[in-house]
Scaffold this motif. Sequence first.
Motif, PDB file in Angstrom:
ATOM      1  N   THR A 186       0.868  -1.113   0.096  1.00 26.23           N
ATOM      2  CA  THR A 186       0.070   0.080  -0.057  1.00 26.23           C
ATOM      3  C   THR A 186       0.724   1.208  -0.009  1.00 26.23           C
ATOM      4  O   THR A 186       0.283   2.358  -0.553  1.00 26.23           O
ATOM      5  CB  THR A 186      -0.971   0.012   1.161  1.00 26.23           C
ATOM      6  N   SER A 231       0.480 -15.924   6.049  1.00 24.67           N
ATOM      7  CA  SER A 231      -0.135 -15.529   4.777  1.00 24.67           C
ATOM      8  C   SER A 231      -0.132 -16.628   3.768  1.00 24.67           C
ATOM      9  O   SER A 231       0.242 -17.523   3.831  1.00 24.67           O
ATOM     10  CB  SER A 231       1.107 -14.429   4.210  1.00 24.67           C
ATOM     11  N   GLU A 241      -0.058 -13.287  -5.589  1.00 28.28           N
ATOM     12  CA  GLU A 241      -0.779 -12.230  -4.841  1.00 28.28           C
ATOM     13  C   GLU A 241      -1.400 -12.867  -3.547  1.00 28.28           C
ATOM     14  O   GLU A 241      -2.008 -13.904  -3.682  1.00 28.28           O
ATOM     15  CB  GLU A 241      -1.924 -11.697  -5.861  1.00 28.28           C
ATOM     16  N   HIS A 242      -1.581 -12.052  -2.554  1.00 27.70           N
ATOM     17  CA  HIS A 242      -1.931 -12.590  -1.301  1.00 27.70           C
ATOM     18  C   HIS A 242      -3.443 -12.832  -1.642  1.00 27.70           C
ATOM     19  O   HIS A 242      -4.239 -12.012  -2.109  1.00 27.70           O
ATOM     20  CB  HIS A 242      -1.801 -11.134  -0.319  1.00 27.70           C
ATOM     21  N   THR A 243      -4.117 -13.810  -0.952  1.00 30.26           N
ATOM     22  CA  THR A 243      -5.299 -14.073  -1.138  1.00 30.26           C
ATOM     23  C   THR A 243      -6.486 -13.282   0.032  1.00 30.26           C
ATOM     24  O   THR A 243      -7.821 -13.000  -0.201  1.00 30.26           O
ATOM     25  CB  THR A 243      -5.718 -15.553  -0.664  1.00 30.26           C
ATOM     26  N   ASN A 244      -5.936 -12.461   0.784  1.00 31.16           N
ATOM     27  CA  ASN A 244      -6.529 -11.781   1.960  1.00 31.16           C
ATOM     28  C   ASN A 244      -7.585 -12.377   2.655  1.00 31.16           C
ATOM     29  O   ASN A 244      -8.485 -11.885   2.895  1.00 31.16           O
ATOM     30  CB  ASN A 244      -7.282 -10.545   1.003  1.00 31.16           C
ATOM     31  N   ARG A 252      -2.568  -7.210   4.293  1.00 31.43           N
ATOM     32  CA  ARG A 252      -3.260  -7.893   3.228  1.00 31.43           C
ATOM     33  C   ARG A 252      -2.361  -7.132   1.765  1.00 31.43           C
ATOM     34  O   ARG A 252      -1.768  -6.390   1.963  1.00 31.43           O
ATOM     35  CB  ARG A 252      -4.716  -7.200   3.160  1.00 31.43           C
ATOM     36  N   HIS A 253      -2.889  -7.909   0.862  1.00 32.94           N
ATOM     37  CA  HIS A 253      -2.415  -7.097  -0.564  1.00 32.94           C
ATOM     38  C   HIS A 253      -0.987  -7.345  -0.871  1.00 32.94           C
ATOM     39  O   HIS A 253      -0.271  -6.530  -1.567  1.00 32.94           O
ATOM     40  CB  HIS A 253      -2.945  -5.775  -0.606  1.00 32.94           C
ATOM     41  N   GLN A 254      -0.310  -8.282  -0.120  1.00 29.93           N
ATOM     42  CA  GLN A 254       1.087  -8.479  -0.320  1.00 29.93           C
ATOM     43  C   GLN A 254       1.141  -9.246  -1.803  1.00 29.93           C
ATOM     44  O   GLN A 254       0.420  -9.664  -2.127  1.00 29.93           O
ATOM     45  CB  GLN A 254       1.542  -9.332   0.943  1.00 29.93           C
ATOM     46  N   LEU A 255       2.648  -9.105  -2.038  1.00 28.89           N
ATOM     47  CA  LEU A 255       2.877  -9.600  -3.545  1.00 28.89           C
ATOM     48  C   LEU A 255       4.358 -10.400  -3.379  1.00 28.89           C
ATOM     49  O   LEU A 255       4.918 -10.045  -2.436  1.00 28.89           O
ATOM     50  CB  LEU A 255       2.919  -8.599  -4.617  1.00 28.89           C
TER      51      LEU A 255
END
Length: 264
Positions: A186, A231, A241-244, A252-255
């Motif tokens: 982010t 994660s 991509e992170h599944t959240n 969240r939204h990690q790569l």
Amino acid sequence: MSLTTPNDAYFKSRRALMVASGLLALAVFVGIEPAESNSSSTIFSLKLTSPDKIQVIFAVVLAYTIWQLWAAWLTQTPEVRAFPINKFDVRLSFTVALLSLVCFFWPTFSGWATFLVNRASAAASERSQEAISLLSAAISVLVALMALLRSNAAVSARIRVKRRLEDSVLEKLLVSGSWELVFNPTRKSGSKIISFLVDGRIGEGRNANEYGWRVRDGTLEILNEMGAVFSRFREVGGHLEHTNDEDTLSLRHQLIVPRRSSTE
């Protein structure tokens, strides 16, 4: 009195049971008819206006004496109940009483059985064709269900095989590749090099949060040092991509992206 001798209450109950059993058996097999011609009889100083009910009366008395003897038997000491002679005596008494009751109820049971058999035979003869049709329909449904289950089992097996192949491909990709974990996307900052060892541990970049890894159902799960899922990632177009998912602990939204070479 000996420790293995029942008390007086037991003997009185047993005598009453034997008398009631004998009276009922006599009433069933020998028959009791009123001695007078006014369609009544006297028993135990009581006048019965319906002598044909004597067997029923005896049956009720016998049922009550069975209960009395059972209650008296339960109040005996363990030594009395364990003594072989006493066990034989009480079993014999109950057997005689129950046989008398069976003899009394036998005509009723026989009548019911005959009625049920006749009714079943009539119903079978009237609805035989319907039964055959229902049976055929049931067999058809069963065959269809078996075929459906077999088909579903085959599909499930193919899906499991496909998932294992996908997991295997992803595992090989992770182990053989060079990766970069963007753990704070982010802010578009915060990343580190991460590598995946064959033994299920994180190599480069390992810490308390990113300690181990595994592939399950087509996703990469990164485990913390306690073994919990920290994660979870899914491969999308060459990166992960992170599944959240709610059960994950990380941001969240990690790569996880392929590591860029130093020449790029």
